[in-house]
Write an enzyme that holds these catalytic residues in place. Sequence first.
Site, mmCIF file in Angstrom:
data_model
loop_
_atom_site.group_PDB
_atom_site.id
_atom_site.type_symbol
_atom_site.label_atom_id
_atom_site.label_comp_id
_atom_site.label_asym_id
_atom_site.label_seq_id
_atom_site.Cartn_x
_atom_site.Cartn_y
_atom_site.Cartn_z
ATOM 1 N N LYS A 240 15.869 -2.449 15.375
ATOM 2 C CA LYS A 240 14.872 -3.073 16.268
ATOM 3 C C LYS A 240 14.790 -2.339 17.605
ATOM 4 O O LYS A 240 13.943 -2.656 18.431
ATOM 5 C CB LYS A 240 15.224 -4.537 16.508
ATOM 6 C CG LYS A 240 15.086 -5.396 15.249
ATOM 7 C CD LYS A 240 15.172 -6.858 15.591
ATOM 8 C CE LYS A 240 15.643 -7.694 14.445
ATOM 9 N NZ LYS A 240 14.569 -8.173 13.580
ATOM 10 N N CYS A 378 12.114 -16.690 9.330
ATOM 11 C CA CYS A 378 13.570 -16.967 9.303
ATOM 12 C C CYS A 378 13.975 -17.962 10.381
ATOM 13 O O CYS A 378 15.039 -17.846 11.001
ATOM 14 C CB CYS A 378 14.394 -15.688 9.440
ATOM 15 S SG CYS A 378 14.134 -14.535 8.101
#
Length: 420
Positions: A240, A378
């Site tokens: 990320k 999620c």
Amino acid sequence: MHNTEQKFHTKNNVCVFDVNRIRNDFPILCCNVNDKPLVYLDNAASAQKPSVVIEAMNYALRHEYSNVHRGIHYLSNAATQRFEDTRETCRVFLNARHSDEIIFTKNATEAINLVALTWGMNNLQQDDEIILSIMEHHANIVPWHFLRERKGAIIKWALVDDDGTFDLDQFEKLITPRTKVVSLTHMSNVLGTVIPIKEVIRIAHQHNIMVFVDAAQSAVHMSVDVRDLDADFLCFSGHKVYGPSGIGVLYGKREFLNNLPPFLGGGAMIENVTTDNVTYGPPPSRFEAGTPAIVEAVGLTAALNYMIKSDRQAIATHENSLTLYAQEQLKAFNWLRIHGTTRNKGGIVSFTVDGLHPHDISMVIDRSGVAIRAGHLCTQPLMQHYGITAMCRASFGMYNTFRDIDIFVEALEKAYNLFK
Ligand code: PMP
């Protein structure tokens, strides 16, 4: 349409941020998707990689590859040196005191599991309390559920307001003499909310509570200083922060790590093994069983150096402008609801559209080359909190442009008209 002149941010009339120069560093951004130029707005799931990362990994594989911490030959020494250089780069990136406070994991998820299943299993008793926020990613929920299931611990939930603002007062009221852990995301992967984590840590430490910070989303958007925050543990993922997947980082204060039992057992984490006994090495090796992500570590160094060398404040300003611009554009649609509009938020805009499933929206705008994320992201407890099952999410990186947002908004409007 946005005035594209704004692609330059200036400080004292000096250009500090040129998005086109940055875009040139990321080869994938030249790709076409479905015969349209790629508009990549799924950075919160995983960011694209600059050439320096790709080339550093390529070079390591071609010229410096061997296993690390094992051989005493030239290549093994060279690979070990690169690997330990990454630890030092991570120390600098997080402003940790010591490089042995940096543990390499597979990803942020493994880092949280490591702490829950070592520190948590050792320190939690029946009815001890863990505070999480309602906007945690499953990665920062499920490992603590393990402790609920296995140790009888109780999970308590810190809430957010309707606009996604973290409710610090409510959080403080959750603390009792039985609270042993506070584990919070620094920045929500859905709402973009940035938690006042320094204040949270200060409050928790007044009660001797251990604090774990999930910096999986924040590490790429803002500087994360573990010493300034006084975090006990903190994690992020390589993929990320413009680095490779397969490597993550756990920071832990030395005094915590020294007292932790190992997580996984195997090669590289032992001091001595006999037929009837085993003793363990010191941190960080105690927590790094088996062959680590060798080439990925090289890529992570390149990614972190890329960020360290860039003007992070200018990037944050750019990402913030993109976020506000996207929100402004979307607010014009009365058939769309934005989730998370708090003032202190990172480069994420999540939304739902009346009568349309997020998967359908994502599939249709993909035809215009626009990549966004759709689903529960999620974060099922957060979805339950809002009484929905799924959202769409556009998330921004340093290379996104106002034009990207124009294309996305246009594609979205077309998708709505198609289904309505
Ligand atoms: N925490 C947050 C806030 C996240 O957004 C993510 C990834 N979406 C994770 C943890 C887990 O990261 P990884 O899948 O890299 O382990």
